[in-house]
Design an enzyme around this catalytic site. Sequence first.
Site, PDB file in Angstrom:
ATOM      1  N   ASP A 154      58.342  48.015  73.765  1.00 28.19           N
ATOM      2  CA  ASP A 154      59.289  47.464  74.726  1.00 28.19           C
ATOM      3  C   ASP A 154      59.742  48.617  75.622  1.00 28.19           C
ATOM      4  OD1 ASP A 154      61.217  45.543  75.811  1.00 28.19           O
ATOM      5  OD2 ASP A 154      62.697  46.828  74.832  1.00 28.19           O
TER       6      ASP A 154
ATOM      7  N   THR B   1      57.748  44.456  79.422  1.00 26.47           N
ATOM      8  CA  THR B   1      59.065  44.496  80.054  1.00 26.47           C
ATOM      9  C   THR B   1      59.278  43.259  80.910  1.00 26.47           C
ATOM     10  OG1 THR B   1      60.499  45.756  81.554  1.00 26.47           O
ATOM     11  CG2 THR B   1      58.137  45.820  81.999  1.00 26.47           C
ATOM     12  N   GLY B   2      60.527  42.928  81.118  1.00 27.30           N
ATOM     13  CA  GLY B   2      60.867  41.850  82.033  1.00 27.30           C
ATOM     14  C   GLY B   2      61.026  42.332  83.458  1.00 27.30           C
TER      15      GLY B   2
ATOM     16  N   LYS C 284      57.474  37.279  74.783  1.00 31.55           N
ATOM     17  CA  LYS C 284      57.027  38.558  74.230  1.00 31.55           C
ATOM     18  C   LYS C 284      56.134  38.378  73.008  1.00 31.55           C
ATOM     19  CE  LYS C 284      60.584  41.685  75.975  1.00 31.55           C
ATOM     20  NZ  LYS C 284      61.574  42.724  75.639  1.00 31.55           N
TER      21      LYS C 284
END
Length: 689
Positions: free
Chosen positions: A369, A522-523, A554
């Site tokens: 992440d 990642t967003g 995810k």
Amino acid sequence: MSAPSAPGPDRPIGDQRHAGHDKHAGHDKHAGHDPAMFRRRFWVCLALTVPVVLTSNLVLDRLGLGLDVPGRSWVGPVLGSVVFWWGGWPFLVGAVREVRDRAPGMMLLVAMAITVAYTASLATSVGAFDLDFWWELAALVTIMLLGHWQEMKAIGQARGALAALAALLPDDAERVTGDGRVEPVPVTELRVGDVVLVRPGGRVPADGRIVDGGAELDESMITGESRPVPRSAGDRVVAGTVATDSAIRVRVEAVGEQTALAGIQRMVAQAQSSGGRAQLLADRFAAALFYLATGTAVLTVLVWTVLGQPDEAVVRAVTVLVIACPHALGLAIPLVVALSTALAARSGILVKDRLALERMRTVDAVLFDKTGTLTRGEHVVTDLVTAPGVGRDEVLRIAAGVESDSEHPLARAIVASAGSVGPAPASGFRSLPGRGVQATVDGTEYAVGGPALLRELDLSLPADLGAAIGRWSARGAAVLHLVRLPGTLLGAFALTDEVRPEAREAIVELRAAGVRTIAMITGDARPVAEAVAADLGFRRGVDEVFAEVLPAEKDARVAELQRRGLTVAMVGDGVNDAPALARADVGIAIGAGTDVAIESAGVVLASSDPRGVGAVVRLSRASYRKMRQNLAWAAGYNVVALPLAAGVLAWAGVALSPALAAVLMSASTIVVALNAQLLRGVRLGPEPD
């Protein structure tokens, strides 16, 4: 870091039983078996064994000596019986328990061996056999005690991590009363909400937050990081850490079983007691060995009796039962597990699930992440441009002054960037929702904000500023502008989520360890993600970047990597990482993260240093290698020794006596223990600077 829930009420903190070593855990609990007890019995039995050996006919004949003293014939029966009943009592008690539990194992095998030896010795004393057997019985029990003493000592040393963690908490604390007085109280009397004084050199007695003062704290017992870490008002501190240079006052937020230290103890104990594939194999082999040894002993008696040598039948059967004692096998896996989890805990790596640790050696893809794992999760000013004729320090000073009363993370980053220049005194602070903030500095109105502020003021960017800001935006940086009202642009700041310097080292270490694919999820927008990946040295066409991923997606990305045939380790720290951590073959939580992420993971890095992932790979491979070596030695020893003990090579003059079999058995145990100790040479922490 919050503590995970306890494994259960039957596993209190500080419980030193090693449940992974099942046969030993049981008799340890009920019979008080500890290294000191075995040491005491060994030395007493050794003292009794010496006269038994020296007065035996076989030894005297071999040495060509004659010893004609009154009562010599009673030395063996009397002292031998003491050795059997007192020295062998722990094995007899353990055997009864294994029979009652219908779980035959090593204690039953030991008890069978010494009981057969004692029975044969008594029969010899009354003339049923023509054997001088007492010295072999005494030597057998004494050597068994020696091997067991060394084994329990080794396991006790490995368990010391839990006791060492418990010892980190101080016995007393200094509580600050409502009228400001300081009173000493036992740590057990502290309650949530109390304020405690921690003096320089003192240990923090409970988890909490600093309410007054600042100090550098030695947090090595939690994170494995040797350098003291600066902590100030508002920062969280953990029980057991040390204030090295200044006094601080801490408001207690967690006590007793709720502290991070208690959670670490639970995780270490849980990992040492959890099962694994190698342990399952060892347990099955130990159970099978009981039936194999018993069958071999019966067959040995039948064959030698048929051959007309009943005395040899007894000797061979006893030797078979002695040589089959699976002490080395019983120690092969538990000691490696105990050592590996203890070593990991001292380095800030908390193993919750042994299966996760075992699988880590096969991982060929690591998915990180981004925010809070590869980056710090905090924005910093990475670039600054100013309008012609405007000084850099002036822009920093004014912008920091305008932002000084704001709690926004970007505002704090600008204030921090002022450094030694410091923020200018400001007044009249007010927020401009959706646009920025405004304040008065030195009698002049200023505003700091993003593109919406420029649009509202109908300001256009000069060519030089516009080019720089375009480059920043292309790599995903946030941009804030300093404007002197009513409409003069003085400068602009680029702010990005800072990449952890140690993250680059972590990726290099994983590649060196043979991990095929490094991935980041990642967003954030694709340009932001790509910029971070480039900064980290991701390889195009090999490593992967998953950008603009919704939290609920995810775990789907983890499943996608798994469908490609990859064994995936997921590293994350947030609530939205929990499903992905659970889906991955190995879930690794960053310890500064949330409770949910920690609960979903099999391994927890107590610090936020991603280099710990490479350390987990090294530990997994080293411990698995030791397990295989120990299993191969223990199993191979029995495969070779059993036929020799039965006397298949007696025709060639090769035979094992019961006492020699006991020596070999104990030597096998010591070899396994020493081999496991080599794990201490595995490097888990980062290389020293």
